[in-house]
Motif scaffolding. Structure first.
Motif, mmCIF file in Angstrom:
data_model
loop_
_atom_site.group_PDB
_atom_site.id
_atom_site.type_symbol
_atom_site.label_atom_id
_atom_site.label_comp_id
_atom_site.label_asym_id
_atom_site.label_seq_id
_atom_site.Cartn_x
_atom_site.Cartn_y
_atom_site.Cartn_z
ATOM 1 N N VAL A 119 -40.332 -19.336 -30.051
ATOM 2 C CA VAL A 119 -40.074 -17.898 -30.111
ATOM 3 C C VAL A 119 -39.521 -17.406 -28.774
ATOM 4 O O VAL A 119 -38.550 -16.646 -28.716
ATOM 5 C CB VAL A 119 -41.354 -17.127 -30.486
ATOM 6 N N VAL A 120 -40.128 -17.844 -27.690
ATOM 7 C CA VAL A 120 -39.668 -17.407 -26.370
ATOM 8 C C VAL A 120 -38.263 -17.917 -26.098
ATOM 9 O O VAL A 120 -37.407 -17.187 -25.587
ATOM 10 C CB VAL A 120 -40.645 -17.880 -25.274
ATOM 11 N N GLU A 121 -37.991 -19.169 -26.468
ATOM 12 C CA GLU A 121 -36.648 -19.717 -26.261
ATOM 13 C C GLU A 121 -35.627 -18.969 -27.116
ATOM 14 O O GLU A 121 -34.492 -18.739 -26.680
ATOM 15 C CB GLU A 121 -36.623 -21.204 -26.596
ATOM 16 N N ALA A 122 -36.007 -18.557 -28.324
ATOM 17 C CA ALA A 122 -35.084 -17.810 -29.185
ATOM 18 C C ALA A 122 -34.716 -16.468 -28.560
ATOM 19 O O ALA A 122 -33.555 -16.038 -28.631
ATOM 20 C CB ALA A 122 -35.712 -17.606 -30.561
ATOM 21 N N VAL A 123 -35.695 -15.795 -27.947
ATOM 22 C CA VAL A 123 -35.407 -14.528 -27.266
ATOM 23 C C VAL A 123 -34.454 -14.761 -26.099
ATOM 24 O O VAL A 123 -33.473 -14.033 -25.925
ATOM 25 C CB VAL A 123 -36.709 -13.871 -26.775
ATOM 26 N N CYS A 124 -34.732 -15.791 -25.313
ATOM 27 C CA CYS A 124 -33.870 -16.091 -24.171
ATOM 28 C C CYS A 124 -32.452 -16.430 -24.640
ATOM 29 O O CYS A 124 -31.464 -15.996 -24.026
ATOM 30 C CB CYS A 124 -34.453 -17.252 -23.363
ATOM 31 N N ALA A 125 -32.351 -17.221 -25.714
ATOM 32 C CA ALA A 125 -31.036 -17.597 -26.228
ATOM 33 C C ALA A 125 -30.266 -16.374 -26.713
ATOM 34 O O ALA A 125 -29.050 -16.269 -26.508
ATOM 35 C CB ALA A 125 -31.193 -18.614 -27.359
ATOM 36 N N GLU A 126 -30.957 -15.442 -27.354
ATOM 37 C CA GLU A 126 -30.301 -14.213 -27.812
ATOM 38 C C GLU A 126 -29.760 -13.408 -26.636
ATOM 39 O O GLU A 126 -28.636 -12.900 -26.673
ATOM 40 C CB GLU A 126 -31.289 -13.367 -28.610
ATOM 41 N N LEU A 127 -30.548 -13.311 -25.591
ATOM 42 C CA LEU A 127 -30.088 -12.594 -24.403
ATOM 43 C C LEU A 127 -28.887 -13.293 -23.769
ATOM 44 O O LEU A 127 -27.931 -12.637 -23.330
ATOM 45 C CB LEU A 127 -31.229 -12.477 -23.390
ATOM 46 N N ARG A 128 -28.909 -14.610 -23.736
ATOM 47 C CA ARG A 128 -27.783 -15.342 -23.149
ATOM 48 C C ARG A 128 -26.519 -15.158 -23.976
ATOM 49 O O ARG A 128 -25.419 -15.039 -23.431
ATOM 50 C CB ARG A 128 -28.126 -16.834 -23.004
ATOM 51 N N ARG A 129 -26.671 -15.121 -25.303
ATOM 52 C CA ARG A 129 -25.498 -14.892 -26.152
ATOM 53 C C ARG A 129 -24.883 -13.528 -25.884
ATOM 54 O O ARG A 129 -23.670 -13.329 -26.035
ATOM 55 C CB ARG A 129 -25.875 -15.004 -27.631
ATOM 56 N N ASN A 130 -25.702 -12.593 -25.463
ATOM 57 C CA ASN A 130 -25.229 -11.242 -25.164
ATOM 58 C C ASN A 130 -24.821 -11.082 -23.691
ATOM 59 O O ASN A 130 -24.635 -9.961 -23.215
ATOM 60 C CB ASN A 130 -26.304 -10.219 -25.520
ATOM 61 N N GLY A 131 -24.738 -12.209 -22.985
ATOM 62 C CA GLY A 131 -24.233 -12.172 -21.625
ATOM 63 C C GLY A 131 -25.269 -11.965 -20.537
ATOM 64 O O GLY A 131 -24.915 -11.740 -19.373
ATOM 65 N N ALA A 132 -26.555 -12.015 -20.887
ATOM 66 C CA ALA A 132 -27.623 -11.821 -19.893
ATOM 67 C C ALA A 132 -28.373 -13.133 -19.693
ATOM 68 O O ALA A 132 -28.658 -13.852 -20.658
ATOM 69 C CB ALA A 132 -28.586 -10.728 -20.347
ATOM 70 N N GLY A 133 -28.712 -13.442 -18.442
ATOM 71 C CA GLY A 133 -29.374 -14.703 -18.144
ATOM 72 C C GLY A 133 -30.878 -14.635 -18.286
ATOM 73 O O GLY A 133 -31.534 -13.807 -17.650
ATOM 74 N N ALA A 134 -31.448 -15.520 -19.115
ATOM 75 C CA ALA A 134 -32.899 -15.631 -19.274
ATOM 76 C C ALA A 134 -33.212 -17.038 -19.768
ATOM 77 O O ALA A 134 -32.566 -17.511 -20.712
ATOM 78 C CB ALA A 134 -33.439 -14.587 -20.242
#
Length: 291
Positions: A119-134
């Motif tokens: 779940v945490v990795e999915a949130v981070c991946a979503e943010l990265r797809r939107n151009g934000a680093g996590a």
């Protein structure tokens, strides 16, 4: 600071490496001085060395070692791979590299408790797809993770974690987003620093933070991993499980505090976990998290 032969012996070295005596620096600069990545790295390692020294003087035994984050260098020292001077010199330079990279890429770290790795990795991946680093930076224990992120994305990151049911989400007081690709420059610079470091043979099993398994024997592989460590996540839970798989059933935390001991209780309660210097109960505020 703990009164110990290890501290007294290496305090002049740290004064030279840091530009001033660490005790004097803390007295004058307080948390501003202590929060410097080079200073806090050196002090964490030195204090852990002192407690390990005392643990062995008191008859404590050791069949394997693991060090959390910068504590990897304490583990290398305890295993005989490096001497104390080499370890302290390396961690100060490591901290300076991290400080410089953090200046180029402002960020911080956030503790997330109560969500699965996926779940945490999915949130981070979503943010990265939107151009934000996590990115997940620390796999501490089941349901206990640390995320490194760009400064601008911390608030939306925390809100997304809460929306997904996290029990606790809180920022950690660090000066950078450690153990993630934002530290690429630091890793490349530290790789250059490591070219002059002599790495000897281990006397006991040593867990590598990057892989969560035993550190390789080849010196070139060790150098690569120690540099990569700055931009790759800490796989603490996997490392503890790997040592347990080797037949080690008692884990002793050496250093100031008992955070890793508490992680151990979440990793595997069938094992024995204890700290040589647990914090007084009244000072335990909040729940486990780490940088």
């Amino acid at each position: 600071m703990i009164d110990d032969d290890v501290v007294r012996l290496h305090r002049p070295l740290l004064a030279d490496l840091l530009g001033e005596d660490p005790v004097d620096g803390m007295a004058r600069g307080g948390m501003d001085f202590l929060s410097r990545p080079d200073v806090v790295s050196a002090m964490v390692v030195l204090v852990a060395m002192a407690y390990y020294h005392r643990y062995r003087q008191d008859g404590g035994t050791c069949d394997g070692v693991a060090g959390y984050s910068v504590g990897q260098w304490t583990a290398l020292w305890a295993a005989g791979i490096v001497d104390a001077e080499t370890a302290l010199t390396a961690v100060v330079r490591r901290g300076q590299r991290l400080r410089d990279a953090a200046g180029l890429h402002p960020g911080t770290m956030v503790a997330v408790i109560g969500l699965s790795d996926d779940v945490v990795e999915a949130v981070c991946a979503e943010l990265r797809r939107n151009g934000a680093g996590a990115w997940i930076a620390n796999y501490n224990a089941p349901g206990q993770l640390t995320v490194s992120a760009q400064a601008t994305v911390v608030e939306p990151l925390m809100e997304m974690m809460r929306e997904r049911g996290a029990h606790l989400v809180e920022p950690i007081a660090v000066q950078g987003a450690w153990h993630c690709p934002m530290m690429d420059e630091a890793a490349r610079g530290f790789a250059s620093d490591l070219e002059t470091i002599v790495l000897g043979n281990a006397t006991v099993a040593v867990i590598d933070n990057v892989t969560g398994v035993l550190m390789p024997e080849a010196e070139v592989d060790r150098r690569r991993i120690l540099a990569d460590h700055l931009r790759r996540p800490v796989r603490w839970a996997q490392g503890i499980r790997h040592l347990a798989g080797l037949g080690i059933d008692t884990f002793v935390e050496v250093g100031y505090g008992d955070l890793l001991t508490r992680f151990g209780l979440f990793i595997d309660r069938t094992l024995t976990h204890r700290a040589v210097r647990p914090l007084p109960r009244m000072r335990r505020k909040g729940r486990p998290c780490a940088e």
